[in-house]
Design an enzyme around this catalytic site. Structure first.
Site, mmCIF file in Angstrom:
data_model
loop_
_atom_site.group_PDB
_atom_site.id
_atom_site.type_symbol
_atom_site.label_atom_id
_atom_site.label_comp_id
_atom_site.label_asym_id
_atom_site.label_seq_id
_atom_site.Cartn_x
_atom_site.Cartn_y
_atom_site.Cartn_z
ATOM 1 N N ALA A 18 -7.522 9.775 13.939
ATOM 2 C CA ALA A 18 -8.212 8.573 13.476
ATOM 3 C C ALA A 18 -9.614 8.805 12.949
ATOM 4 O O ALA A 18 -10.193 7.915 12.314
ATOM 5 C CB ALA A 18 -8.258 7.546 14.604
ATOM 6 N N LEU A 28 2.646 8.485 -5.244
ATOM 7 C CA LEU A 28 3.668 7.508 -5.625
ATOM 8 C C LEU A 28 3.196 6.084 -5.358
ATOM 9 O O LEU A 28 3.858 5.128 -5.765
ATOM 10 C CB LEU A 28 4.964 7.788 -4.871
ATOM 11 C CG LEU A 28 5.552 9.191 -5.076
ATOM 12 C CD1 LEU A 28 6.909 9.300 -4.407
ATOM 13 C CD2 LEU A 28 5.645 9.541 -6.553
ATOM 14 N N HIS A 55 4.006 15.699 -5.778
ATOM 15 C CA HIS A 55 3.586 14.564 -6.619
ATOM 16 C C HIS A 55 4.299 14.554 -7.974
ATOM 17 O O HIS A 55 4.950 13.584 -8.353
ATOM 18 C CB HIS A 55 2.079 14.613 -6.887
ATOM 19 C CG HIS A 55 1.216 14.564 -5.673
ATOM 20 N ND1 HIS A 55 1.615 14.018 -4.487
ATOM 21 C CD2 HIS A 55 -0.058 15.008 -5.466
ATOM 22 C CE1 HIS A 55 0.628 14.115 -3.601
ATOM 23 N NE2 HIS A 55 -0.386 14.723 -4.171
#
Length: 793
Positions: free
Chosen positions: A34, A207, A268
């Protein structure tokens, strides 16, 4: 008196309270990692944006951030990130403040390291559900950690933190998903032990870029216009490009393991390729249909090899690696930071259409786009000034899915006006009518229909809601992942020991990285102009790259990466042929066998159509004593890789007569004498115009081997010799015939040749044990073509 702002704030606060107390379907979102860089830059913002979009949607949320740090360290770091959350520009400030305050109240930190930590988290989630009277919808674990930790964390989640059976579990995995097929398979097998396929969401943030995410919807909505032209008869090429100005500084540990192909092209750009190349889904919302169509694309991709791509490395990279990874001063990395690849599909729709995938660091601009370039068969007679120029069929025709940055600086879909006016979802996309004063791929923006998102969102804000909705078509499943690695792993292996072209970086690259696609062969457009003079690793301009005059054993030396060396030799041979034909009308070329010249033959076939083929006579320097149709035959290699591609007169082709009277290389058949007589009759003064030689690791050339009698038989033009390896018998030109030639080129490639090259470079005298050392033209020119691997090791 209550102002409208205060009233709005109180009303919205009440709605929030109703939402959090009355909603029954609860989702717990746990971000592991986090306080990391990705979480700081994108993930917390994406989660906050998704939360804002979901307010009032029938779900309640709680958010947990976790790292391996104790709460005393991890919690302050996480909340410092949360303070910087922001809303989209169209959100009123009062509403934004309320949403941010609510999001912070719903978020808490937990140490997540041991199995016990995950058990404690599970207990906290269940206590909250009971206290608030909530029914659990599901749990989303977002693993923003290195890939080596995935299996361990997934195992702990599976053992201690699964929701009850009626609820879902979804685990998000950030790339990289391995660095080749084997590593991807191992990681997939480890995860499949504890997670079901539908529970894994391998996220590819590219994406989620809005223009990329709209490729399939655009194709679906415009299928009436696109279906007739979305094929090889109308499309010239597809370009999928991701350029970056930043280098790898600070990330060299990652880049040394992955490089540009694994970092962005295998994932990608290849995923985008499937969106362009697949058959248009009948149901754009059917993730399974999209997956089936994607797998058909993977099955149709042609095999990649070194001729399919070019690679480069910015000049400062090695210095950065040495400094950051504490490598020795002589450490040299072959990891590419730039690559250009052409992929072809075995498909009736896409036959011979190159999909050009390009990505790199330290380039001249930051930009990403997918560009479909259509063929232009129109001949326009009327003057452009008298027609409606923007609709002219003589102008380029293209469709561009523009990620952002670059000259346009915003995500967009552009369609040339001379193609068609697209149908597009007006609730999500708006047409641009106020054009910046820039050109895009040769056209002013006024020549395009241009659409941009109504609300611009970060990629993660696009993808995270899709995870919550279980919409999987923008995520990479295991079958998809392994299919992609099967395509790319062979190319990675071939390039693993190749030296990339060095480029200075930024705008100074000039045309060093420009490349061409001819047939199936990809090559840099300009020869590498260097050896780099300076040993410093500061960036240089293209003008700092100069040719260094060099020699090898007293003769001219040309050296470069293998592909550049082959290109230089092909051009050198082409020039010699043209000059000779212009003066004498014929060109007599003698070529060696073996593996070394194959790439030269292929280069000539693909790039030198203007070579004077019909005026060239092809002779053999040597031949194995096998039938000419045998795979080991040198002539067979010449024929298959070069001669069959051109209409060369039969009388111009002169194979060695090794197979006579149904037997091979029998001296009583006088095959060597017959070939010598043919040379005397056709070759002026028995002086070949050009002889191409190779060199073995033992110093042999042609079929003249060390410690044999053959190199000493100077009275003959052609003779029999014996090889130390099978097939032993050979026919070969003698040193006398070779040294009479006007031009001799010796081609030496590969690291296996470095020991002999190194020994010969240091030898003062010509040792008799190396026949190649006796190649010295009596009245001609000798040039050594040695690649970097052979020269430098």
């Amino acid at each position: 008196m209550i102002t409208s702002q205060v009233f709005y704030g109180l009303l919205f606060s009440g709605l929030l309270q109703m939402f959090t107390t009355e909603s029954k379907a609860h989702v717990s979102v746990i971000l592991v990692g986090a306080s990391g860089d990705l979480a700081k830059k994108y993930l917390w913002q994406g989660l906050f944006q998704s939360y804002m979009d979901q307010v009032g949607g029938g779900h309640s949320f709680s958010f947990y951030g976790g790292t391996r740090l104790h709460s005393s360290e991890g919690s302050p770091a996480m909340y410092e990130i949360l303070k910087g959350l922001s809303c989209l520009p169209n959100v009123p400030s009062v509403k934004c403040a309320l949403l941010k305050e609510q999001f912070l109240k719903l978020t808490q930190y937990h140490q997540l390291d041991t199995k016990e930590d995950y058990s404690i988290l599970n207990k906290k989630i269940e206590e909250l559900l009971v206290q608030e009277g909530l029914e659990e919808e599901g749990r989303l674990f977002y693993l923003c950690v290195p890939a080596f930790a995935y299996a361990d964390i997934a195992t702990k989640v599976n053992a201690t933190c699964r929701p009850r059976k009626a609820s879902w579990l979804r685990v998000v995995l950030e790339k990289p998903f391995g660095h080749d097929l084997n590593s991807a398979q191992r990681l997939a097998e480890e995860l499949q032990k504890v997670l079901r396929e539908e529970e894994m969401y391998r996220i590819d943030h590219y994406l989620g870029k809005q223009a990329i995410a709209h490729i399939l919807p655009f194709r679906h909505d415009n299928h009436h216009s696109l279906d007739p032209i979305w094929n090889q008869h109308h499309i010239e090429r597809v370009e999928i490009v991701m350029k970056e100005t930043v280098d790898s500084k600070g990330r060299t540990s990652f880049y040394e393991q992955y490089g540009v192909i694994c970092d962005v092209i295998q994932n990608h750009l290849t995923e985008i390729l499937t969106f362009v190349a697949m058959e248009t889904p009948v149901n754009i919302s059917d993730s399974e249909e999209i997956h089936r169509n994607k797998m058909k694309v993977y099955a149709s991709l042609e095999k990649l090899d070194k001729e399919s791509a070019v690679i480069g490395q910015y000049q400062a990279y090695n210095a950065e690696v040495r400094q950051e990874l504490q490598k020795p001063a002589d450490y040299t990395s072959t990891i590419p930071t730039f690559a250009g690849v052409a992929i072809f599909l075995e498909s009736p729709r896409w036959d011979s259409v190159p999909f050009i995938l390009t990505a790199g660091k330290a380039l001249d601009e930051r930009v990403g786009y997918t560009r479909i370039v259509f063929k232009n068969k129109a001949f326009c007679l009327q003057n452009e000034s008298t027609r409606k120029a923007e609709f002219s069929q003589c102008k380029p025709r293209q469709i561009i899915f523009y990620v952002g940055h670059g000259d346009l600086n915003f995500p967009a879909i552009l369609v040339s006006k001379n193609l068609f006016k697209p149908v597009i979802n007006a609730s999500s996309w708006k047409q641009v009518t106020d054009f910046p004063d820039v050109h895009m791929f040769g056209l002013p923006l006024s020549d395009y229909y241009i659409y941009t998102p109504v609300t611009r969102k970060d990629a993660y804000a696009v993808l995270i809601p899709q995870i919550l909705q279980a919409k999987r078509d923008s995520f990479v499943n295991t079958e998809d992942l392994l299919a992609s690695w099967k395509v790319w792993t062979p190319l990675l292996k071939e390039f693993s020991r190749e030296r990339p072209r060095v480029y200075p970086g930024g705008a100074q690259n000039g045309d060093l990285l420009d490349f061409t696609v001819v047939g199936r062969v990809v090559s840099f457009s300009v020869a590498e102009p260097v050896a780099i003079i300076s040993q410093s690793f500061s960036r240089q301009s293209a003008s700092d790259y100069k040719v260094i005059e060099s020699s090898f054993r007293g003769n001219e030396l040309v050296s470069a990466n293998t592909e550049e060396l082959i290109a230089k030799l092909a051009s050198y041979l082409h020039q010699a042929a043209q000059t000779t034909v212009l003066e004498f009308g014929k060109f007599h070329l003698a070529v060696s066998g073996g593996s070394s010249p194959i790439k030269l033959f292929q280069r000539l076939a693909s790039h030198h159509c203007t070579f004077p083929w019909k005026q060239t006579h092809f002779w053999m320097v040597d031949e194995r004593c096998v039938a000419l149709h045998d795979a080991k035959s040198n002539f067979r290699s010449l024929h298959d890789h070069l001669l069959k591609h051109f209409k060369i007169p039969y009388i111009n082709i002169h194979p060695m007569p090794v197979h006579m009277n149904q037997r091979l290389c029998v001296e009583d058949d006088h095959g060597a004498d017959l070939y010598a007589n043919e040379i005397k009759m056709l070759v002026n003064g028995t002086n070949f115009d050009f002889v191409l030689l190779g060199m073995g690791a033992d110093g042999h050339t042609a079929s003249l081997f060390p410690n044999s009698q053959a190199p000493t038989l100077d009275s003959k033009l052609v003779l029999f010799s014996e090889s130390p390896v099978k097939p032993h018998q050979r026919m070969t030109l003698s040193l006398s015939a070779i040294n009479k030639s006007k031009n001799i080129a010796v081609l030496v490639t590969g690291r296996s040749k470095h020991p002999i090259v190194s020994k010969m470079s240091k030898a003062v005298e010509k040792p008799l044990k190396w026949p190649i050392a006796s190649v010295q033209p009596s009245d001609g020119k000798l040039v050594w073509f040695i690649d970097y691997d052979a020269l430098l090791g």
